[in-house]
Design a protein around this motif. Structure first.
Motif, PDB file in Angstrom:
ATOM      1  N   LYS A  93     -12.353   2.217  12.197  1.00 22.97           N
ATOM      2  CA  LYS A  93     -12.326   2.140  13.006  1.00 22.97           C
ATOM      3  C   LYS A  93     -11.382   1.368  14.009  1.00 22.97           C
ATOM      4  CE  LYS A  93     -16.595   4.933  13.522  1.00 22.97           C
ATOM      5  NZ  LYS A  93     -17.499   5.833  13.966  1.00 22.97           N
TER       6      LYS A  93
ATOM      7  N   GLY B  25      -9.280   0.807  18.028  1.00 22.88           N
ATOM      8  CA  GLY B  25      -8.699   1.777  19.249  1.00 22.88           C
ATOM      9  C   GLY B  25      -7.404   1.178  19.871  1.00 22.88           C
TER      10      GLY B  25
ATOM     11  N   ASP C 164      -8.617   6.608  19.267  1.00 21.81           N
ATOM     12  CA  ASP C 164      -8.917   6.052  18.530  1.00 21.81           C
ATOM     13  C   ASP C 164      -8.043   6.401  16.633  1.00 21.81           C
ATOM     14  OD1 ASP C 164     -11.688   5.375  19.616  1.00 21.81           O
ATOM     15  OD2 ASP C 164     -11.343   6.744  20.581  1.00 21.81           O
TER      16      ASP C 164
END
Length: 638
Positions: A401, A403, A415
Motif C-alpha cells: 500500500k 500513498g 491510495d
C-alpha cells in the motif's frame, strides 16, 4: 379582416357562388389565411380575387431581385355561412406561400416572414382573426390595425419600421409581446371588461381594438370601435393612458461575458478545480439564467449552487467548481438575455388592411470552460535483490500500500495497492509535483520509508520503486537435555535439546522449522533424528526448542551437529547448517576401561581420579629424592 352579420339571403348566395368560382385562387401571404372578405356596408360579403391579380404579375424578391416561385396547395377550411340556418359551407381555397421582405434593424439584414391566421376571434358585434407572422421559424403575434379594410391581394409586401412611438410602445405591452406579462396583464385584470375580452383570445381582441384606436390617431370615429360598446371605448382609453406612463420598450440592449473562454485551475486548498471570475457586462438591468452543469457547482458570492439555474444580472460574476472527474471542455448552451431589442413593423397594404407586429431580437451569449489537466500515475514495485526473491513464493509483490502526496502541501491524493505483478495506478491526478510513500509493505519486504518523487505532466507517467526484501534467519544452540552441557559420554540414549532462534518473520503468519542431526566426522545424517515444529509467529523474532533422542553407543569420539531450516509453506526462507559451528554441536566422549577391566556401567574399568593420582605422586617423590642425593654427592666432591 371581418364580416358583418347583415345582408339578404340572395346576397349571401351570390357570395357563396363567388367563393366557389375563386377555388384555386391565392390570397395575400396565404399560409393558413382564410376568409379574406370584408363588409362593404351593404351587408354582403366581398371576397378578393387574389389569383386573378397575382397571375399577371411577377413577384420579385425585394432584397435579392429574384422572381419568387411559390408553391400552392389546396386546403379545406370551414367557414360559417352567414344565413339564417347558420349552416357551414366547405370552401376550397387555393393557398399561396406568400412572403414579406423587410429590412431588419440597423444591420439592414433582409428577413423573410409569412403572414397567416388560423381562426376567427369574435368580440361584441365584430371580429378579427388570430394573425401571426412566421419569422426564422418563430411564430410572432400580429395585429390587424385597419379592421374595416380588405386584406390586399398582392402576396409580396414590404414591412417597414413603425414610426409611431406610441403605437410601438402599445404593441410592446399588447398580448403576445414582452411587456404584456410585466404590466398589461395585471392592469387589464383590474378593468371591468365584457366577457368576450376574457381569456387569451379575449385579451388579444381587446389589444387589437386598442392598437387600431392608436393607429387611427386616438379617434373614436375610426375602425377601432366598430361594433364596440361605450364601456369598451372607455376601457381602451384607460389602457392607452396607462401605457403612456409606462417605460419605453428597449430598442437596443447589450449583454456579454468578460471573455468567451476560461481555463480552470486546480485549487490545492479546496481540493477542486476552479475557474476565474466570470463577469456579466451589458445594459443595466439585463440578466441571464445560467444553468449549473452536471457534477459542477456555481459559486456566486458566498452562495454555492449545485443544480438548477442561477440568475446573473449585469455587473455580477460567478465561478465554476468541479471535482477531478470533470475533464475536457464545457460549452454552455445559448443563454438568452432577459431584456430584448423590440423592433415593431407595419406591413403596408397601400390602402388595404395594414398589419402590425414586433420582432424581439433577444441577445444570446455563451461561454466555454477548459477544465484542468489530469494524468494517470503508474508505479511498479520491484525487488532490489531478485537473486533472493525470484522463484520464492514467500516474497510477494501483491498488496503493498502506497500513498500519493502533493509535494507542496503533503495532501494525499490517492491510495495505491499493488497487484501480483507489483503494479498500481491512480487516475485523475492534477498536473503537478508529488511523491509516493509506502504505508504497508507486501509479504517478505521491508517497509520503504524513502519518498519517491514523481511529476505529473502528461496523460500517463510511470515510476519504478525498488523494494528491499527481508531475509529471515535461524540460529541454534544444541546441548545435552539433562545437563545443558555440550558433551556426553557414549552409551545409552542421548537426549539433545536444540534451542532455535528465528528473526525476520511476519507476525501472525504460520511457519515451519525442520531439523536433523549430522555426524561431523562423516558428514552424514544420524539416522532417525529428524524433527519438525510448526508455529505462528507472534513477533518478528522469537525462539523455540526441538528435542532429539539417539542411541549413543558406538558414537564415542563423534560430534553431532544440529541443522535447522525455516519454511513458509513449501518455500525455504532460512537455514542454519554450519558443520563447524560449536554452538550447535554436541560431543560424544568415548568411554575408557579401568583396572578391574569393568566400567562402572558394566563396561571396561576406566579408574577414577584417586587411582591415577597415587602413582603420579610416588613417581614425583622418588624423582625429588634422587635429586637431593645427587646434590649432596656434588658438594662432597668439592
Amino acid at each position: 379582416m371581418h364580416y358583418r352579420k347583415k345582408g339578404s339571403l340572395l346576397r349571401k348566395g351570390i357570395a357563396t357562388f363567388l367563393l366557389f368560382m375563386m377555388a384555386g385562387s391565392s390570397l395575400v401571404f396565404a399560409v393558413d389565411t382564410v376568409d379574406p372578405a370584408d363588409s362593404d356596408g351593404s351587408g354582403q360579403i366581398v371576397e378578393s380575387s387574389a389569383e386573378q391579380d397575382i397571375a399577371g404579375e411577377d413577384v420579385v424578391n425585394a432584397a435579392a431581385g429574384e422572381k419568387d416561385e411559390t408553391v400552392t396547395e389546396t386546403k379545406k377550411v370551414e367557414i360559417e355561412a352567414e344565413n339564417e340556418g347558420s349552416e357551414k359551407v366547405i370552401e376550397e381555397i387555393k393557398e399561396d406561400e406568400g412572403v414579406v421582405i423587410f429590412a431588419q434593424g440597423s444591420e439592414n439584414t433582409d428577413k423573410t416572414v409569412r403572414l397567416y391566421y388560423n381562426k376567427k376571434v369574435k368580440y361584441e358585434k365584430y371580429r378579427t382573426h388570430d394573425f401571426h407572422v412566421m419569422c426564422d421559424g418563430e411564430s410572432i403575434v400580429a395585429y390587424c390595425i385597419e379592421p374595416t379594410k380588405r386584406l390586399g391581394k398582392k402576396k409580396v409586401r414590404t414591412a417597414v419600421p413603425c414610426s409611431s412611438k406610441l403605437l410601438s410602445k402599445a404593441l410592446y405591452y399588447s398580448y403576445g409581446n414582452p411587456g404584456y406579462d410585466d404590466r398589461s396583464a395585471a392592469f387589464l385584470n383590474g378593468l371591468k371588461l365584457k366577457a368576450c375580452y376574457k381569456g387569451s383570445t379575449g385579451r388579444y381582441a381587446f389589444c387589437h381594438v386598442m392598437l387600431s384606436y392608436i393607429y387611427d390617431g386616438e379617434s373614436t370615429q375610426g375602425d377601432a370601435f366598430k361594433g364596440c360598446s361605450s364601456n369598451t371605448k372607455k376601457n381602451v382609453k384607460k389602457f392607452v393612458t396607462a401605457i403612456k406612463s409606462w417605460p419605453d420598450p428597449p430598442d437596443e440592449t447589450e449583454l456579454a461575458f468578460r471573455a468567451k473562454a476560461f481555463e480552470a485551475e486546480w485549487n490545492e486548498e479546496l481540493g477542486m478545480q476552479e475557474t476565474p471570475e466570470i463577469s456579466v457586462t451589458g445594459t443595466e438591468g439585463n440578466s441571464i439564467d445560467v444553468p449549473v452543469p452536471e457534477k459542477v457547482s456555481i459559486v456566486k458570492g458566498e452562495e454555492i449552487i449545485t443544480e438548477g439555474n442561477v440568475r446573473m444580472a449585469t455587473g455580477e460574476s460567478f465561478k465554476l467548481r468541479a471535482p477531478e472527474t470533470v475533464q475536457g471542455q464545457y460549452t454552455s448552451p445559448a443563454l438568452t438575455a432577459a431584456m430584448t431589442d423590440f423592433r415593431p413593423y407595419i406591413i403596408k397594404m397601400s390602402g388595404k388592411q395594414d398589419q402590425l407586429f414586433g420582432i424581439n431580437s433577444g441577445k444570446t451569449i455563451s461561454y466555454t470552460i477548459k477544465w484542468a489537466d489530469f494524468g494517470r500515475v503508474e508505479m511498479i514495485k520491484k525487488s532490489s535483490a531478485p537473486d533472493i526473491t525470484e522463484g520464492n513464493g514467500y516474497y510477494s509483490l501483491d498488496g503493498a500500500k502506497y500513498g500519493l502526496y502533493s509535494k507542496a502541501t503533503d495532501r494525499k491524493y490517492a491510495d495505491l495497492v499493488t497487484d501480483a505483478d507489483g503494479k498500481a495506478a491512480a487516475d485523475n491526478i492534477p498536473y503537478g509535483e508529488y511523491y509516493l510513500k509506502e504505508a504497508e509493505p507486501s509479504r517478505g519486504y521491508e517497509l520503504d520509508t524513502v519518498p519517491h518523487r514523481i511529476t505529473v505532466a502528461s496523460p500517463a507517467q510511470s515510476e519504478t520503486v525498488p523494494e528491499k526484501p527481508i531475509v529471515p534467519s535461524v540460529s541454534t544452540d544444541a546441548s545435552v537435555a539433562e545437563t545443558g552441557e555440550g558433551s556426553a559420554t557414549e552409551g545409552g540414549i542421548l537426549n539433545i535439546r536444540d534451542r532455535v532462534e528465528y528473526s525476520g518473520v511476519e507476525p501472525g503468519m504460520e511457519y515451519r522449522i525442520t531439523g536433523r542431526l549430522m555426524d561431523k566426522s562423516t558428514g552424514r545424517e544420524v539416522d532417525e533424528t529428524a524433527g519438525e515444529v510448526t508455529f505462528k509467529a507472534e513477533k518478528s523474532a522469537g525462539s523455540l526448542e526441538m528435542d532429539y533422542s539417539l542411541e549413543s553407543k558406538g558414537l564415542g569420539g563423534s560430534t553431532v551437529v544440529a541443522f535447522e531450516k525455516l519454511y513458509y509453506g513449501s518455500d525455504l526462507i532460512a537455514a542454519h547448517e554450519d558443520i563447524n559451528n560449536k554452538a550447535q554441536s554436541v560431543k560424544i566422549i568415548k568411554e575408557d576401561k579401568g583396572a578391574s577391566g569393568q566400567a562402572a556401567n558394566g563396561g571396561p574399568d576406566t579408574g577414577d581420579g584417586i587411582n591415577l593420582l597415587l602413582p603420579a605422586m610416588a613417581l614425583l617423590l622418588s624423582t625429588f629424592a634422587g635429586l637431593v642425593v645427587l646434590i649432596k654427592k656434588d658438594r662432597s666432591l668439592r
